[in-house]
Design an enzyme around this catalytic site. Structure first.
Site, PDB file in Angstrom:
ATOM      1  N   ALA A   1      -5.167   2.268  -0.400  1.00 22.25           N
ATOM      2  CA  ALA A   1      -5.112   1.489  -1.633  1.00 22.25           C
ATOM      3  C   ALA A   1      -5.549   0.054  -1.387  1.00 22.25           C
ATOM      4  O   ALA A   1      -6.287  -0.542  -2.179  1.00 22.25           O
ATOM      5  CB  ALA A   1      -3.705   1.521  -2.230  1.00 22.25           C
ATOM      6  N   ASP A   2      -5.106  -0.523  -0.281  1.00 18.43           N
ATOM      7  CA  ASP A   2      -5.529  -1.870   0.089  1.00 18.43           C
ATOM      8  C   ASP A   2      -7.030  -1.942   0.317  1.00 18.43           C
ATOM      9  O   ASP A   2      -7.722  -2.835  -0.192  1.00 18.43           O
ATOM     10  CB  ASP A   2      -4.826  -2.302   1.380  1.00 18.43           C
ATOM     11  CG  ASP A   2      -3.470  -2.941   1.141  1.00 18.43           C
ATOM     12  OD1 ASP A   2      -3.291  -3.573   0.091  1.00 18.43           O
ATOM     13  OD2 ASP A   2      -2.597  -2.815   2.006  1.00 18.43           O
ATOM     14  N   ILE A   3      -7.542  -1.018   1.117  1.00 14.46           N
ATOM     15  CA  ILE A   3      -8.961  -1.078   1.490  1.00 14.46           C
ATOM     16  C   ILE A   3      -9.857  -0.876   0.277  1.00 14.46           C
ATOM     17  O   ILE A   3     -10.827  -1.617   0.075  1.00 14.46           O
ATOM     18  CB  ILE A   3      -9.245  -0.053   2.601  1.00 14.46           C
ATOM     19  CG1 ILE A   3      -8.615  -0.536   3.916  1.00 14.46           C
ATOM     20  CG2 ILE A   3     -10.752   0.156   2.775  1.00 14.46           C
ATOM     21  CD1 ILE A   3      -8.669   0.467   5.034  1.00 14.46           C
TER      22      ILE A   3
ATOM     23  N   GLY B   1      -9.838  -3.954  -1.855  1.00 14.81           N
ATOM     24  CA  GLY B   1     -10.723  -4.958  -1.292  1.00 14.81           C
ATOM     25  C   GLY B   1     -12.182  -4.683  -1.619  1.00 14.81           C
ATOM     26  O   GLY B   1     -12.949  -5.598  -1.973  1.00 14.81           O
TER      27      GLY B   1
ATOM     28  N   ASP C   1       0.807  -1.213   0.000  1.00 17.03           N
ATOM     29  CA  ASP C   1       0.000   0.000   0.000  1.00 17.03           C
ATOM     30  C   ASP C   1       0.844   1.268   0.000  1.00 17.03           C
ATOM     31  O   ASP C   1       0.583   2.201  -0.769  1.00 17.03           O
ATOM     32  CB  ASP C   1      -0.928  -0.015   1.222  1.00 17.03           C
ATOM     33  CG  ASP C   1      -1.772   1.238   1.323  1.00 17.03           C
ATOM     34  OD1 ASP C   1      -2.901   1.226   0.810  1.00 17.03           O
ATOM     35  OD2 ASP C   1      -1.318   2.246   1.903  1.00 17.03           O
TER      36      ASP C   1
END
Length: 404
Positions: free
Chosen positions: A177-179, A182, A145
């Site tokens: 970016a990760d969230i 997802g 991220d």
């Protein structure tokens, strides 16, 4: 009662850290049966990303892990072994969805790649989450991220301008970016499930943190494309709306977010300066953006004369959006958060009572909250593998260390 529209959906979770687990946690919140495959003895990397730690009866797990893994059953299984991979293939043959975030091609050597598993189970929806996607010049790179926030433009927008004290790029305080990846992956899975109802075929979903980071630049990407200029860092002010930022009251700061000219007229009146509305420098939002420093200074001088509580009451009464700058604990303890049931305690799992923030989804008034608390490593190994292995096979897997 919880809403569970995905009840009966079988999800095999081979992902670790945050983007993939965030996706599968959301599927679990919506009622899916999510089986999380973890390395025996180690598990998901985030189990060890502490402190702080949650401890229960000698078991310790990082708070980070708890944030992204409620609603799942944990199976400790080493699929780098021939026998372990065979068990996962059996599980995938009955699954509706598989989510993984290994490097491109990394699962092919175990026969767990999309092509192999979809050949055996054409209905399988196989979601691959990587840093840069399944193709392109960066496909082989690992993606984290922090790196993606930097490469994807987000850090260039976050923080104070270079010329100011403490100026320079900053990462967003959560792994955005990760969230978002997802969340987008969940959307893609739901769309694929809808399409499967018509065609009977699954899909291979290719999700990349970098692609997602570019997408969620939103208005700032559009600003750059339309203007031909890179947006700069503006700290806590807004590039397109004025006044829309913190103002220091007599005792503490508060946010005033004027979203249209009507709200600005009410703010001008509240500040005791209705003439601002007829001043050509401030009459429209475009004019206020062009004369940002002047109007911000005028509003700021008025707000500084009274405490934040005074202004909050007056602003909300006038229909002008405003709010305090809360700490995380203050936000979680806010009366609105308590009313909406945001903060929850789950105590039915091997980790004991776990504090967590619940799902924000409501369906016809029912909460879409996963039933299970985050699992201890391998908490459900025997329960789940009993569906796929006889007693002798399971005993042999344990004896060889393939499972635990």
């Amino acid at each position: 009662m919880s809403a569970a529209p995905l009840k009966g959906l079988k999800v095999l979770d081979l992902s670790r850290v945050l983007a993939g687990p965030w996706c599968t946690q959301l599927l679990a919140d919506l009622g899916a049966d999510v089986i999380k495959i973890e390395r025996p003895g180690a598990g998901d990397d985030t189990r060890h990303w502490g402190p702080p730690w949650h401890e229960h009866e000698g078991t310790r797990v990082a708070a980070y892990f708890l944030a992204a893994n409620r609603g799942k059953k944990s199976v400790a299984l080493d699929f780098s072994s021939k026998n372990g991979a065979a068990v996962v293939r059996k599980m995938a043959a009955e699954a509706d969805v598989l989510v993984e975030n290994y490097k491109v091609g990394g699962l092919a050597k175990y026969g767990l790649d999309a092509a192999s598993l979809r050949e055996a189970n054409p209905k399988l929806i196989y979601a691959s989450v990587t840093g840069f996607g399944q193709d392109g010049p960066y496909a082989a790179r690992a993606g984290y991220d922090y790196i993606v926030q930097a490469m994807g433009g987000m850090m260039s927008l976050t923080g104070l301008p270079d010329e100011m004290e403490n100026g320079g790029p900053l990462r967003v305080g959560v792994a955005i970016a990760d969230i978002f990846t997802g969340m987008y992956t969940t959307s893609a899975i739901l769309a694929s499930l809808h399409e499967r109802e018509k065609t009977g075929e699954g899909a291979h979903i290719d999700m990349a943190l970098f692609d997602t980071q570019l997408a969620v630049l939103a208005n700032q990407a559009s600003n750059a494309l339309v203007s031909g200029h890179d947006p700069g860092r503006q700290g806590n002010s807004h590039p397109n709306i004025v006044p829309y930022q913190p103002f220091m009251a007599a005792d503490q700061p508060l946010i005033i977010a004027v979203g249209n000219d009507g709200q600005f007229a009410r703010l001008a009146k509240l500040c005791g300066h209705p003439e601002w509305v007829s001043d050509e420098r401030f009459a429209t939002n475009a004019a206020r953006v062009a004369n940002r420093e002047a109007i911000v200074a005028k509003v700021g001088a008025v707000i500084a004369d009274a405490p934040a509580a005074h202004w909050m009451e007056k602003l909300l009464e006038a229909g002008i959006p405003a709010g305090p700058i809360n700490s995380v604990s203050q936000a979680l303890g806010d009366p609105q958060a308590r009313h909406r049931g945001a903060l929850q305690q789950r105590g039915e799992g091997a980790l004991g009572e776990v504090p967590m923030v619940g799902s924000p989804i409501r369906l016809d008034g029912a909460r879409a909250d996963a039933r299970l608390a985050p699992p201890a490593l391998g908490e459900h190994t025997d329960e789940v593998l009993a569906r796929y292995c006889d007693a002798d096979t399971l005993a042999a897997l344990k004896a060889s260390g393939v499972t635990s």
